[in-house]
Design a protein around this motif. Structure first.
Motif, PDB file in Angstrom:
ATOM      1  N   MET A   1     -47.568  19.988  15.450  1.00  0.00           N
ATOM      2  CA  MET A   1     -48.211  20.260  16.574  1.00  0.00           C
ATOM      3  C   MET A   1     -48.127  21.484  16.986  1.00  0.00           C
ATOM      4  N   LYS A   2     -48.661  22.894  17.306  1.00  0.00           N
ATOM      5  CA  LYS A   2     -47.912  24.224  17.554  1.00  0.00           C
ATOM      6  C   LYS A   2     -48.144  24.555  18.879  1.00  0.00           C
ATOM      7  N   LEU A   3     -47.344  25.365  19.904  1.00  0.00           N
ATOM      8  CA  LEU A   3     -47.621  25.244  20.876  1.00  0.00           C
ATOM      9  C   LEU A   3     -48.003  26.687  21.344  1.00  0.00           C
ATOM     10  N   HIS A   4     -48.795  26.956  22.701  1.00  0.00           N
ATOM     11  CA  HIS A   4     -49.614  28.540  22.396  1.00  0.00           C
ATOM     12  C   HIS A   4     -48.268  28.904  23.261  1.00  0.00           C
ATOM     13  N   ASP A   5     -48.177  30.318  23.034  1.00  0.00           N
ATOM     14  CA  ASP A   5     -47.548  31.279  24.179  1.00  0.00           C
ATOM     15  C   ASP A   5     -47.342  31.778  24.917  1.00  0.00           C
ATOM     16  N   ASP A   6     -49.305  31.356  25.204  1.00  0.00           N
ATOM     17  CA  ASP A   6     -50.121  30.827  26.525  1.00  0.00           C
ATOM     18  C   ASP A   6     -49.892  30.268  27.645  1.00  0.00           C
ATOM     19  N   ILE A   7     -49.385  28.913  27.449  1.00  0.00           N
ATOM     20  CA  ILE A   7     -49.448  28.493  27.988  1.00  0.00           C
ATOM     21  C   ILE A   7     -48.419  28.457  29.130  1.00  0.00           C
ATOM     22  N   HIS A   8     -48.493  28.264  30.328  1.00  0.00           N
ATOM     23  CA  HIS A   8     -47.663  28.647  31.314  1.00  0.00           C
ATOM     24  C   HIS A   8     -48.185  28.207  32.472  1.00  0.00           C
ATOM     25  N   ASN A   9     -46.471  27.427  33.311  1.00  0.00           N
ATOM     26  CA  ASN A   9     -46.546  27.425  34.915  1.00  0.00           C
ATOM     27  C   ASN A   9     -47.537  28.514  36.045  1.00  0.00           C
ATOM     28  N   TYR A  10     -48.721  27.832  36.526  1.00  0.00           N
ATOM     29  CA  TYR A  10     -48.915  29.023  37.209  1.00  0.00           C
ATOM     30  C   TYR A  10     -48.080  29.021  38.371  1.00  0.00           C
ATOM     31  N   TYR A  11     -47.554  28.630  38.827  1.00  0.00           N
ATOM     32  CA  TYR A  11     -46.571  28.327  39.586  1.00  0.00           C
ATOM     33  C   TYR A  11     -45.572  29.551  39.875  1.00  0.00           C
ATOM     34  N   GLU A  12     -44.743  29.558  38.062  1.00  0.00           N
ATOM     35  CA  GLU A  12     -44.152  30.546  38.743  1.00  0.00           C
ATOM     36  C   GLU A  12     -45.165  32.205  38.426  1.00  0.00           C
ATOM     37  N   LYS A  13     -46.112  32.759  38.535  1.00  0.00           N
ATOM     38  CA  LYS A  13     -46.733  34.271  38.339  1.00  0.00           C
ATOM     39  C   LYS A  13     -47.372  33.377  39.631  1.00  0.00           C
ATOM     40  N   LEU A  14     -47.776  32.193  41.189  1.00  0.00           N
ATOM     41  CA  LEU A  14     -46.941  32.623  42.456  1.00  0.00           C
ATOM     42  C   LEU A  14     -45.907  32.927  43.343  1.00  0.00           C
ATOM     43  N   VAL A  15     -44.545  32.540  42.548  1.00  0.00           N
ATOM     44  CA  VAL A  15     -43.776  32.303  42.724  1.00  0.00           C
ATOM     45  C   VAL A  15     -43.492  34.152  43.140  1.00  0.00           C
ATOM     46  N   VAL A  16     -43.537  34.611  41.497  1.00  0.00           N
ATOM     47  CA  VAL A  16     -42.685  36.123  41.522  1.00  0.00           C
ATOM     48  C   VAL A  16     -44.643  37.147  42.014  1.00  0.00           C
ATOM     49  N   GLU A  17     -45.883  36.521  42.527  1.00  0.00           N
ATOM     50  CA  GLU A  17     -45.868  37.639  44.029  1.00  0.00           C
ATOM     51  C   GLU A  17     -46.003  37.573  45.027  1.00  0.00           C
ATOM     52  N   HIS A  18     -45.484  36.229  45.806  1.00  0.00           N
ATOM     53  CA  HIS A  18     -44.610  35.599  46.964  1.00  0.00           C
ATOM     54  C   HIS A  18     -43.255  36.711  46.366  1.00  0.00           C
ATOM     55  N   ILE A  19     -42.169  36.855  46.007  1.00  0.00           N
ATOM     56  CA  ILE A  19     -40.899  37.188  45.797  1.00  0.00           C
ATOM     57  C   ILE A  19     -41.472  38.942  46.020  1.00  0.00           C
ATOM     58  N   VAL A  20     -41.707  39.618  45.682  1.00  0.00           N
ATOM     59  CA  VAL A  20     -42.606  41.038  45.426  1.00  0.00           C
ATOM     60  C   VAL A  20     -43.287  41.303  46.820  1.00  0.00           C
ATOM     61  N   ARG A  21     -44.343  40.638  47.205  1.00  0.00           N
ATOM     62  CA  ARG A  21     -44.751  40.839  48.408  1.00  0.00           C
ATOM     63  C   ARG A  21     -43.266  40.922  49.562  1.00  0.00           C
ATOM     64  N   ARG A  22     -42.638  40.034  49.122  1.00  0.00           N
ATOM     65  CA  ARG A  22     -41.623  40.243  50.519  1.00  0.00           C
ATOM     66  C   ARG A  22     -40.559  41.053  49.857  1.00  0.00           C
ATOM     67  N   LYS A  23     -40.298  41.641  48.659  1.00  0.00           N
ATOM     68  CA  LYS A  23     -39.684  42.351  49.000  1.00  0.00           C
ATOM     69  C   LYS A  23     -38.040  42.331  49.018  1.00  0.00           C
ATOM     70  N   LEU A  24     -38.711  40.966  47.777  1.00  0.00           N
ATOM     71  CA  LEU A  24     -37.007  40.141  48.014  1.00  0.00           C
ATOM     72  C   LEU A  24     -36.328  40.806  46.980  1.00  0.00           C
ATOM     73  N   ASP A  25     -37.074  41.006  45.821  1.00  0.00           N
ATOM     74  CA  ASP A  25     -36.496  41.701  44.482  1.00  0.00           C
ATOM     75  C   ASP A  25     -35.630  42.637  44.663  1.00  0.00           C
ATOM     76  N   LYS A  26     -35.336  43.479  45.405  1.00  0.00           N
ATOM     77  CA  LYS A  26     -35.003  44.654  46.441  1.00  0.00           C
ATOM     78  C   LYS A  26     -34.477  44.194  47.187  1.00  0.00           C
ATOM     79  N   ILE A  27     -33.750  42.852  47.098  1.00  0.00           N
ATOM     80  CA  ILE A  27     -32.782  42.984  48.345  1.00  0.00           C
ATOM     81  C   ILE A  27     -31.569  42.466  47.603  1.00  0.00           C
TER      82      ILE A  27
END
Length: 90
Positions: A1-27
């Motif tokens: 069975m071959k896993l697809h590269d496009d399968i991902h955890n949706y929470y990863e996207k939400l976490v990144v969005e919240h980090i950027v929104r809160r500018k934590l990546d700048k801190i």
């Protein structure tokens, strides 16, 4: 069975969005951010999807709000963990 590269955890996207929104990546530097993201994601359930559009169009609004709140809580917890770690390193 071959896993697809496009399968991902949706929470990863939400976490990144919240980090950027809160500018934590700048801190925090990249090393701290890597640990930070692991701490946040380990508190959240996995929600694997193939296409983001599936979540954006078919997720009921109450569930979306619940997911957003869970991410915020997980981020707040991770921030408190970083503060504790920094307190002991001083």
């Amino acid at each position: 069975m071959k896993l697809h590269d496009d399968i991902h955890n949706y929470y990863e996207k939400l976490v990144v969005e919240h980090i950027v929104r809160r500018k934590l990546d700048k801190i925090y530097d990249e090393d701290v951010m890597a640990d930070f993201c692991c701490t946040v994601l380990n508190q959240l359930p996995s929600r694997y999807i193939r296409y983001d559009v599936d979540m954006e169009f078919y997720l009921p609004q109450p569930e979306r709000v619940k997911m957003e709140q869970a991410v915020e809580s997980a981020i707040d917890f991770a921030i408190s963990q970083i503060a504790k770690k920094e307190q002991f390193q001083v």
